[in-house]
Design a protein around this motif. Structure first.
Motif, PDB file in Angstrom:
ATOM      1  N   HIS A  62       0.745  -1.139   0.078  1.00  0.00           N
ATOM      2  CA  HIS A  62       0.048  -0.061   0.021  1.00  0.00           C
ATOM      3  C   HIS A  62       1.041   1.235   0.127  1.00  0.00           C
ATOM      4  O   HIS A  62       1.647   1.489   1.087  1.00  0.00           O
ATOM      5  CB  HIS A  62      -0.808   0.166   1.105  1.00  0.00           C
ATOM      6  CG  HIS A  62      -1.776   0.952   1.243  1.00  0.00           C
ATOM      7  ND1 HIS A  62      -3.255   0.957   1.073  1.00  0.00           N
ATOM      8  CD2 HIS A  62      -1.721   2.591   1.344  1.00  0.00           C
ATOM      9  CE1 HIS A  62      -3.859   1.993   1.052  1.00  0.00           C
ATOM     10  NE2 HIS A  62      -2.976   3.054   1.284  1.00  0.00           N
ATOM     11  N   CYS A  91      -6.487   4.069  -1.735  1.00  0.00           N
ATOM     12  CA  CYS A  91      -7.386   5.104  -1.235  1.00  0.00           C
ATOM     13  C   CYS A  91      -8.152   5.835  -2.175  1.00  0.00           C
ATOM     14  O   CYS A  91      -8.301   7.041  -1.893  1.00  0.00           O
ATOM     15  CB  CYS A  91      -6.537   5.971  -0.239  1.00  0.00           C
ATOM     16  SG  CYS A  91      -5.501   5.038   0.815  1.00  0.00           S
ATOM     17  N   TYR A 192     -13.061   9.868   1.536  1.00  0.00           N
ATOM     18  CA  TYR A 192     -12.408  11.132   0.635  1.00  0.00           C
ATOM     19  C   TYR A 192     -13.525  11.454  -0.325  1.00  0.00           C
ATOM     20  O   TYR A 192     -13.675  10.492  -0.992  1.00  0.00           O
ATOM     21  CB  TYR A 192     -11.084  10.754  -0.052  1.00  0.00           C
ATOM     22  CG  TYR A 192      -9.955  10.573   0.966  1.00  0.00           C
ATOM     23  CD1 TYR A 192      -9.568  11.279   2.013  1.00  0.00           C
ATOM     24  CD2 TYR A 192      -9.275   9.287   0.927  1.00  0.00           C
ATOM     25  CE1 TYR A 192      -8.482  11.235   2.912  1.00  0.00           C
ATOM     26  CE2 TYR A 192      -8.369   9.058   1.618  1.00  0.00           C
ATOM     27  CZ  TYR A 192      -7.967   9.993   2.608  1.00  0.00           C
ATOM     28  OH  TYR A 192      -6.849   9.830   3.417  1.00  0.00           O
ATOM     29  N   HIS A 220      -9.837   1.936   1.626  1.00  0.00           N
ATOM     30  CA  HIS A 220      -9.618   3.009   2.912  1.00  0.00           C
ATOM     31  C   HIS A 220     -11.283   3.099   3.396  1.00  0.00           C
ATOM     32  O   HIS A 220     -12.039   3.770   2.538  1.00  0.00           O
ATOM     33  CB  HIS A 220      -9.031   4.223   2.335  1.00  0.00           C
ATOM     34  CG  HIS A 220      -8.842   5.386   3.304  1.00  0.00           C
ATOM     35  ND1 HIS A 220      -7.950   5.836   3.494  1.00  0.00           N
ATOM     36  CD2 HIS A 220      -9.767   5.778   4.280  1.00  0.00           C
ATOM     37  CE1 HIS A 220      -8.049   6.739   4.745  1.00  0.00           C
ATOM     38  NE2 HIS A 220      -9.058   6.726   5.004  1.00  0.00           N
ATOM     39  N   ASP A 412       2.122   3.137   3.148  1.00  0.00           N
ATOM     40  CA  ASP A 412       1.098   4.090   2.980  1.00  0.00           C
ATOM     41  C   ASP A 412       2.134   5.654   2.958  1.00  0.00           C
ATOM     42  O   ASP A 412       1.301   6.417   3.370  1.00  0.00           O
ATOM     43  CB  ASP A 412       0.152   4.203   4.214  1.00  0.00           C
ATOM     44  CG  ASP A 412      -1.014   5.110   3.996  1.00  0.00           C
ATOM     45  OD1 ASP A 412      -1.145   5.387   2.740  1.00  0.00           O
ATOM     46  OD2 ASP A 412      -1.663   5.335   4.825  1.00  0.00           O
TER      47      ASP A 412
HETATM   48 ZN   LIG Z   1      -5.696   5.709   2.810  1.00  0.00          ZN
END
Ligand SMILES: [Zn+2]
Length: 524
Positions: A62, A91, A192, A220, A412
């Motif tokens: 990720h 994400c 998001y 995510h 990440d």
């Molecule tokens: Zn994320």
């Protein structure tokens, strides 16, 4: 390094979780050609590997290296950690697909995470992204997920509403094309905008398309705070209905009121697996997360996009109601973790550069304004391109997640040269193999397994993630002192203890130095 070499006397950790064994290993034409004691040199270059560990190259399950791979193909700080494959597009953020109408929005969307990007750095689709990477060369292999945001921006822009049946079909069509061309799956970013604006029908439809192409859905999820349990159920429900394999991104219980929630979260995943849902998760080994400043706002604040938000902020009443939502709503990030635990890590506007490394509370006090007003100023003067580090996790939850059998390692990391990023971008893998292994989080072979075969299996990388004859020679040679050095205050220090790293049998790190070779490919 020639195309034919022999490692002499390495302690091989094969990636399956089996204990190390001492052996020679031969590489020929990019693949592992033989493993056994006392192999004959046979014209090969011989490398003394005695007292060193040889493992499959680490897979960063990720990350957000989509853009930086175009700009810094050698990816030195990843190569120096022993990483040989990067999974990007996470994400909901990918650099494709764009349409004529969505190009500007997609660029702006990605900029909020990683700073300003050029028109030539977003792409019509997976194929043109892959072709651009291959044309310039890359050191590491890449696996690319299709970001939900790119699909939604192409069809609905930043509209905060459910998609119609026809709009859903267009997104499915766009997704199907990327998956056919070689994208590894779909990534959701349900906190998001605009991914957050999708309804259940849309998410199910896209998961079904993904499943139909034999790919996976990464997410995510909608909340890692007080909504963690419900958000896990939402994602598991999508996977179950679509019969799609899934990867829950960076599993964590964030914010003091939610500390202690990890055991229940893990139980939910285990129960789903018993119920036939093929799900696993990734997590980075740090107590802080990192994101961009717009994540401090409720998703509805971004309705219509960033410029609409900035325009609304000039109205005192809107600004005050936003302040209440950010600071006082009991479920808001800031209410849970406090401004002093939000650190500014990256800015685009040179005038704001001195704020990097400071927490919001201290930086605001120094400027003689409130932290909320500083946040608004960053949104306005930095075009929403400020990244932040959030100190929000508890050590027990982190350890429970990172030692669970379903866990794999994903950094990440948010690569943004010239800023003060979260140290995970520079230290994740040596930290797992070094510090945490020495603290008995796991054995070395289990640490390696979490960084190799578990991710290879999840992403369908059949000839990677394990050391065995016939596999691609993506490998890392390191010693017992392997460790990370990057900290939150000095986040860009390279790790120690990694000697050689090969991608398809070509050294990208030799004697602890990046070679600049570019043998990587976009896989798929
Ligand atoms: Zn994320």
């Amino acid at each position: 390094m020639t195309g034919h070499f022999l490692l002499r006397g390495a302690r091989i950790i094969d990636g399956t979780g089996a204990p190390p064994f001492v052996s020679d290993l031969r590489v020929r034409e990019g693949r592992i050609a033989g493993i056994g004691p006392d192999l004959s040199a046979d014209g090969a270059t011989v490398i003394d590997a005695e007292d060193r560990y040889l493992a499959p190259g680490f897979i960063d399950a990720h990350c957000h290296d989509d853009l930086i791979c175009l700009r810094e193909p050698a990816r030195v700080e990843k190569a120096m950690q022993g990483v040989t494959t990067l999974v990007v597009g996470n994400c909901s953020f990918s650099l494709y697909p764009k349409t004529a109408d969505s190009a500007d929005a997609l660029r702006q969307h990605f900029s909020s995470l990683l700073g300003a990007i050029e028109p030539g750095e977003i792409f019509d689709g997976f194929s043109s992204y892959r072709d651009a990477l291959h044309a310039q060369g890359i050191a590491l292999n890449m696996v690319s997920l299709v970001g939900h945001a790119a699909l939604r921006l192409s069809v609905l822009g930043y509209d905060r509403r459910a998609a119609s049946a026809e709009e859903r079909a267009r997104m499915q069509d766009l997704l199907a094309r990327q998956l056919r061309d070689g994208a590894a799956g779909l990534s959701l970013g349900l906190v998001y905008p605009p991914s957050a604006y999708a309804d259940a029908e849309e998410l199910l439809a896209l998961a079904q398309t993904t499943r139909a192409h034999g790919k996976l859905v990464a997410a995510h999820i909608r909340s890692y705070e007080d909504g963690l349990s419900a958000s896990i159920d939402e994602f598991l429900g999508i996977l179950k209905s679509a019969a799609a394999p899934g990867l829950l991104s960076h599993l964590q219980a964030a914010g003091r009121p939610n500390w202690g929630a990890m055991p229940k979260a893990l139980e939910q995943l285990e129960a789903a697996r018993r119920d036939g849902v093929d799900v696993s998760f990734d997590m980075y080994p740090y107590l802080a997360g990192s994101s961009f400043i717009l994540q401090l706002l409720p998703p509805e604040a971004l309705e219509g996009g960033l410029s609409a938000l900035i325009a609304r902020l000039s109205d005192p009443q809107t600004r005050e109601s936003l302040r209440r939502a950010v600071e006082e709503a009991p479920k808001s990030k800031v209410a849970m973790i406090g401004w002093s635990n939000v650190r500014i890590s990256g800015t685009s506007n040179p005038a704001l550069k001195s704020l990097e490394g400071q927490d919001m509370q201290a930086a605001a006090a120094q400027a003689g304004i409130t932290p909320f007003d500083l946040m608004v100023r960053l949104i306005q003067e930095d075009g929403g391109q400020t990244t932040i580090v959030l100190f929000q996790l508890h050590a027990d939850d982190l350890r429970a997640a990172c030692t669970h059998p379903l866990h794999m390692v994903g950094s990440d990391g948010l690569p943004r040269p010239g800023t003060k990023p979260h140290p995970r971008a520079y230290g994740t893998f040596p930290r797992v193999a070094g510090r945490l292994r020495r603290e008995d989080w796991f054995s070395l072979e289990d640490a390696v397994r979490r960084m190799t075969s578990v991710a290879a299996e999840r992403f369908g990388l059949r000839d990677r993630g394990v050391i065995a004859p016939g596999m691609a020679a993506d490998m890392v040679l390191f010693d017992d002192d392997i460790d990370d050095r990057a900290t939150f205050d000095t986040p860009t220090l390279l790790p120690t203890g990694v000697h050689h790293v090969w991608v398809a049998g070509q050294a990208i790190v030799e004697n602890g130095q990046s070679t600049g070779r570019l043998p990587g490919r976009v896989l798929g």
